[in-house]
Design an enzyme around this catalytic site. Sequence first.
Site, PDB file in Angstrom:
ATOM      1  N   TYR A 118      21.634 139.625  79.217  1.00 42.30           N
ATOM      2  CA  TYR A 118      20.703 138.507  79.314  1.00 42.30           C
ATOM      3  C   TYR A 118      19.338 139.088  79.729  1.00 42.30           C
ATOM      4  O   TYR A 118      19.276 139.932  80.642  1.00 42.30           O
ATOM      5  CB  TYR A 118      21.232 137.509  80.347  1.00 42.30           C
ATOM      6  N   LYS A 128      25.683 127.085  83.308  1.00 42.81           N
ATOM      7  CA  LYS A 128      26.167 126.971  81.932  1.00 42.81           C
ATOM      8  C   LYS A 128      27.519 126.235  81.914  1.00 42.81           C
ATOM      9  O   LYS A 128      27.572 125.091  82.284  1.00 42.81           O
ATOM     10  CB  LYS A 128      26.234 128.376  81.312  1.00 42.81           C
ATOM     11  N   ARG A 146      22.272 127.496 104.788  1.00 41.36           N
ATOM     12  CA  ARG A 146      21.929 128.693 104.006  1.00 41.36           C
ATOM     13  C   ARG A 146      23.144 129.612 103.882  1.00 41.36           C
ATOM     14  O   ARG A 146      23.312 130.328 102.902  1.00 41.36           O
ATOM     15  CB  ARG A 146      20.744 129.445 104.632  1.00 41.36           C
ATOM     16  N   ASP A 163      29.522 139.878  84.123  1.00 38.05           N
ATOM     17  CA  ASP A 163      28.956 138.539  83.990  1.00 38.05           C
ATOM     18  C   ASP A 163      29.838 137.787  82.989  1.00 38.05           C
ATOM     19  O   ASP A 163      29.874 138.112  81.808  1.00 38.05           O
ATOM     20  CB  ASP A 163      27.506 138.655  83.502  1.00 38.05           C
TER      21      ASP A 163
END
Length: 393
Positions: A108, A202, A55, A177
């Site tokens: 977004y 992406k 993790r 971003d």
Amino acid sequence: MKRFKTRAVHVGSHPDPVTGAHVTPVYRTSTFAYGSFERGARMFAGEEPGYVYSRIGNPTVRVFEEKVASLEGAEDAVAFASGMAAISAVAFTFLRPGDELVFLGPLYGGTEGFFFDVLSRFGISVRDASGRPAEEWLSDKTRMIYVETPTNPTLRLNDLELVGKVGGRAGVLTVADNTFATPYLTRPLEHGLDIVLHSATKYLGGHGDALGGVAAGKAEAMAELRSHGLRHVGGSLGAEDAFLLMRGVKTLPLRMEAHCDGAEQLARFLEGQELVEKVYYPGLPSHPDHELALRQMDRFGGMVALELHGGEAAARVFLDSLTLFAQAVSLGDVESLATHPASTTHELLPQEVLERQGVTPGLVRLSVGIEDPRDLIEDLQQALEKVKRRLAM
Ligand SMILES: Cc1ncc(COP(=O)(O)O)c(C=O)c1O
């Protein structure tokens, strides 16, 4: 320092110390045996580096993080399970109740939803400063300025130099971003921003087969992000997806050149079509942010949007006639994709927001893949002819 293409391939990659495997394997393990009481105690005290639990860190994930850090010109990077996991972790790590987050959009939809629907529940106020002059961006409560560039779906740009300056002067954390541009085209940290992040789903991954996110910046900020936003919130990237993402990053420069070549040719073709009312591509001199694109992008990316005469009826026939473009959300895959934002990604937004963002019924967004642009142009051409015939235009 080696050049971008070399770093994309080599940074972070080391032969496996046990087997000599040349490509970093998928370390599919949740935990790591530290071997002795003494070593375990030192590792947990932070006195000895190493992996303890996936993790918090994993060797396959680490290769991906090191590559992104290098390509963005950052001291370090932290990977996450998705772009949204990266965005939420950055917000949860660096914002407190009473703080204000200011964004320059459009954003977004998932990010805007997270800001307004989730962050607001934790006493963090959110303000949209899009289109406002820089003197009006900040209040005395502002702790973060958040931008995307280029933006979805009309590919408007935000001036990173200006954002970096305003944030730097006021001591406000600046976050970009960089999903649409990728570090191959724009590196926000070079313009003075503090943190750059991605939906690695992406272009970084590039093949539409993995989900992931990543944030990069100064080592101290990334250590805080890892210990709070990753360790305590828990949106960790799995080793299998990390493998696909780090492999994707190796070919990012080659793919981006192909995406840009294709998008430039498609944008020029579309601009000459009588059925096309408008083409949005930062590389076209007709784009409202073309000058800014010349300053802060090395090329203009793989996304193109077009507005058809004939509104939704035209968009429907056009999209249903395409054969090489899959109708699907997401972007940045080697395969070309096409969407109708008004009926899909932007469907829930009020009319006035749609108008402000240029999301008209005739708007179509293309994510141009790496196929031969001549085939893509022929596909667009036959779809436009069908629109003309069906709608008797
Ligand atoms: C610009 C941008 N940022 C963030 C995200 C969210 O990323 P993910 O879907 O990997 O959570 C997306 C997804 O479409 C996006 O387009």
